[in-house]
Design an enzyme around this catalytic site. Sequence first.
Site, PDB file in Angstrom:
ATOM      1  N   ASP A  35    -102.885  41.828  28.764  1.00 20.37           N
ATOM      2  CA  ASP A  35    -103.377  42.065  30.122  1.00 20.37           C
ATOM      3  C   ASP A  35    -104.876  41.753  30.171  1.00 20.37           C
ATOM      4  OD1 ASP A  35    -102.263  44.089  32.644  1.00 20.37           O
ATOM      5  OD2 ASP A  35    -104.405  43.629  32.514  1.00 20.37           O
ATOM      6  N   ASN A  90     -94.390  49.004  37.306  1.00 21.19           N
ATOM      7  CA  ASN A  90     -94.797  49.384  38.657  1.00 21.19           C
ATOM      8  C   ASN A  90     -93.993  48.557  39.656  1.00 21.19           C
ATOM      9  OD1 ASN A  90     -96.829  51.072  37.577  1.00 21.19           O
ATOM     10  ND2 ASN A  90     -98.264  49.358  37.452  1.00 21.19           N
ATOM     11  N   GLY A  96     -97.868  51.039  42.704  1.00 21.50           N
ATOM     12  CA  GLY A  96     -99.092  50.492  42.101  1.00 21.50           C
ATOM     13  C   GLY A  96     -98.955  49.047  41.667  1.00 21.50           C
ATOM     14  N   GLN A  97     -97.922  48.345  42.152  1.00 23.89           N
ATOM     15  CA  GLN A  97     -97.747  46.942  41.762  1.00 23.89           C
ATOM     16  C   GLN A  97     -98.735  46.057  42.514  1.00 23.89           C
ATOM     17  OE1 GLN A  97     -93.812  45.337  42.496  1.00 23.89           O
ATOM     18  NE2 GLN A  97     -94.186  43.551  41.196  1.00 23.89           N
ATOM     19  N   HIS A 103     -92.812  42.716  35.930  1.00 22.43           N
ATOM     20  CA  HIS A 103     -93.449  42.747  34.602  1.00 22.43           C
ATOM     21  C   HIS A 103     -93.365  44.143  34.022  1.00 22.43           C
ATOM     22  CE1 HIS A 103     -96.482  43.308  37.768  1.00 22.43           C
ATOM     23  NE2 HIS A 103     -97.101  44.163  36.963  1.00 22.43           N
ATOM     24  N   LEU A 104     -93.258  44.206  32.705  1.00 19.51           N
ATOM     25  CA  LEU A 104     -93.318  45.467  31.972  1.00 19.51           C
ATOM     26  C   LEU A 104     -94.677  45.548  31.304  1.00 19.51           C
ATOM     27  CD1 LEU A 104     -89.831  45.428  30.173  1.00 19.51           C
ATOM     28  CD2 LEU A 104     -90.418  46.426  32.398  1.00 19.51           C
ATOM     29  N   HIS A 105     -95.351  46.684  31.486  1.00 20.71           N
ATOM     30  CA  HIS A 105     -96.590  46.948  30.761  1.00 20.71           C
ATOM     31  C   HIS A 105     -96.218  47.641  29.449  1.00 20.71           C
ATOM     32  CE1 HIS A 105     -99.470  46.616  34.293  1.00 20.71           C
ATOM     33  NE2 HIS A 105     -98.336  46.828  34.943  1.00 20.71           N
TER      34      HIS A 105
HETATM   35  P1  DGP Z   1     -99.408  45.733  38.282  1.00 16.29           P
HETATM   36  O1  DGP Z   1    -100.552  46.513  38.880  1.00 16.29           O
HETATM   37  O2  DGP Z   1     -98.313  46.634  37.698  1.00 16.29           O
HETATM   38  O3  DGP Z   1     -98.885  44.710  39.246  1.00 16.29           O
HETATM   39  O4  DGP Z   1    -100.017  44.975  37.033  1.00 16.29           O
HETATM   40  C1  DGP Z   1    -100.583  43.704  37.097  1.00 16.29           C
HETATM   41  C2  DGP Z   1    -101.409  43.529  35.851  1.00 16.29           C
HETATM   42  O5  DGP Z   1    -101.639  42.154  35.694  1.00 16.29           O
HETATM   43  C3  DGP Z   1    -102.772  44.203  35.874  1.00 16.29           C
HETATM   44  O6  DGP Z   1    -102.849  45.164  34.835  1.00 16.29           O
HETATM   45  C4  DGP Z   1    -103.772  43.089  35.657  1.00 16.29           C
HETATM   46  C5  DGP Z   1    -102.905  41.959  35.121  1.00 16.29           C
HETATM   47  N1  DGP Z   1    -103.329  40.630  35.525  1.00 16.29           N
HETATM   48  C6  DGP Z   1    -103.576  40.206  36.793  1.00 16.29           C
HETATM   49  N2  DGP Z   1    -103.927  38.906  36.777  1.00 16.29           N
HETATM   50  C7  DGP Z   1    -103.888  38.509  35.477  1.00 16.29           C
HETATM   51  C8  DGP Z   1    -104.147  37.269  34.825  1.00 16.29           C
HETATM   52  O7  DGP Z   1    -104.479  36.253  35.433  1.00 16.29           O
HETATM   53  N3  DGP Z   1    -104.012  37.244  33.470  1.00 16.29           N
HETATM   54  C9  DGP Z   1    -103.623  38.357  32.762  1.00 16.29           C
HETATM   55  N4  DGP Z   1    -103.507  38.208  31.430  1.00 16.29           N
HETATM   56  N5  DGP Z   1    -103.367  39.539  33.342  1.00 16.29           N
HETATM   57  C10 DGP Z   1    -103.502  39.608  34.681  1.00 16.29           C
END
Ligand code: DGP
Length: 117
Positions: A35, A90, A96-97, A103-105
């Site tokens: 992330d 999320n 909070g998406q 996607h899975l964190h």
């Molecule tokens: P969510 O809030 O659950 O939709 O998580 C989205 C996540 O994606 C957030 O933690 C930040 C990450 N993210 C957003 N844009 C990018 C990107 O361009 N590259 C990477 N590696 N992560 C990203």
Amino acid sequence: MSEAPKQPTIFARIVRGEVPCNKVFEDDVCLAFHDVTPAAPVHVLVIPKEPVESLGHIDGSHEAMLGHLLRKAGEIGQQLCPDGFRVVANAGGDGGQTVAHLHLHILGGRPMGWPPG
Ligand code: DGP
């Protein structure tokens, strides 16, 4: 009347190789990468290559993909965080998406609090 085509999300662009990522794992079904704004010492995202919007937009045709995603999240989490980890998905605004591509964190490298915010 047909719907206006949606803009590809940043994750769809990462899958296509148009936007770089710090890759952890890739196969035909999914891609895992760090992330860009980590919320823990280990923060990896596992995404399907298929552009499904969220866990709120799945049906029976997604079962195999979802099982695969969860299995890979477990393997990556155990490998990077042998002391334990959390997997979060999320979904939607209240969930909070922020990126409309499922996607899975995987979060770890420190003890996780509960309940989440
Ligand atoms: P969510 O809030 O659950 O939709 O998580 C989205 C996540 O994606 C957030 O933690 C930040 C990450 N993210 C957003 N844009 C990018 C990107 O361009 N590259 C990477 N590696 N992560 C990203």
